[in-house]
Design an enzyme around this catalytic site. Sequence first.
Site, PDB file in Angstrom:
ATOM      1  N   GLU A   1      27.766  37.412  40.776  1.00 32.79           N
ATOM      2  CA  GLU A   1      28.552  38.705  40.938  1.00 32.79           C
ATOM      3  C   GLU A   1      29.022  38.586  42.549  1.00 32.79           C
ATOM      4  O   GLU A   1      28.940  39.704  43.267  1.00 32.79           O
ATOM      5  CB  GLU A   1      27.821  39.963  40.824  1.00 32.79           C
ATOM      6  CG  GLU A   1      27.432  39.951  39.096  1.00 32.79           C
ATOM      7  CD  GLU A   1      26.167  41.223  38.823  1.00 32.79           C
ATOM      8  OE1 GLU A   1      25.991  41.605  39.806  1.00 32.79           O
ATOM      9  OE2 GLU A   1      25.694  41.050  37.723  1.00 32.79           O
TER      10      GLU A   1
ATOM     11  N   GLU B   1      28.821  49.539  39.499  1.00 24.49           N
ATOM     12  CA  GLU B   1      29.075  48.419  38.701  1.00 24.49           C
ATOM     13  C   GLU B   1      30.735  48.329  38.675  1.00 24.49           C
ATOM     14  O   GLU B   1      31.362  49.056  38.094  1.00 24.49           O
ATOM     15  CB  GLU B   1      28.696  48.531  37.095  1.00 24.49           C
ATOM     16  CG  GLU B   1      27.306  48.153  36.924  1.00 24.49           C
ATOM     17  CD  GLU B   1      26.985  46.748  36.684  1.00 24.49           C
ATOM     18  OE1 GLU B   1      28.001  45.739  36.641  1.00 24.49           O
ATOM     19  OE2 GLU B   1      25.754  46.443  36.389  1.00 24.49           O
TER      20      GLU B   1
HETATM   21 ZN   LIG Z   1      24.267  42.563  38.375  1.00 19.88          ZN
END
Ligand SMILES: [Zn+2]
Length: 235
Positions: free
Chosen positions: A52, A209
């Site tokens: 990420e 997120e």
């Molecule tokens: Zn994550």
Amino acid sequence: MADGTFRSGAEQGIFPFEFLEYGRSVEGVPLRYLPAKKEARLLIFAGIHGEEWETTFLLSRALRKLHALPDYVACILITNPDGVLRSTRCNANGVDLNRNFPTSNWSAEKVLSRLVLEAPRETELSPGNAPASEPETKALMELIQNLGVKKVVSLHAPFGLIDSDSSTELSKQMESIFALPWQSGVGYPTPGSFGTYAAEKNLECVTVELPREAPEILAIRYAEPLAEFLRDFTK
Ligand SMILES: [Zn+2]
């Protein structure tokens, strides 16, 4: 250069701040953070999942808009450097660090994750041999304790939501910066997660997120409001 002024929209090509080391990864890579200029009251960390890395990119782009460190926010650009170097979710031991925290619900069961949103949750990772078995996990816990912060923002991708146990001033600020919906929990069990650890330690944790967008799009949308938040945060 570090005169405290903020040129809206301008972004430095180099990274203008010096890191401090707070530990070493499994492979001996320095774990580094940026201290707050005055006193850390909030820690924001990116890259605990090494695939990420858009979280790292966005936080770097926001910080590079500032000409001084934030007064009250400490930052970690890469919490899992071995994972980022491999572009894997896990660290060099194959451990999902976000399932390795010493929580009451820590489980030795394999961690099931998915490679992309459309894939079944069948990619196996380890939660570690024991709670807090990994040096990256232990170092993050120690850093939070040493800094004495009571609030943490954890950057992830790509679900596109703001997750915290309850709606708070901080979670509302994140909703506003990222224009993302708030919800409590990500919809599946996360034993040993940082969020659960934080709750059990009476730390306020908001998980951001990021949405599923290219890093450049994320920077265009969010670097400026995130920079303003970092600069202006006081409590
Ligand atoms: Zn994550």
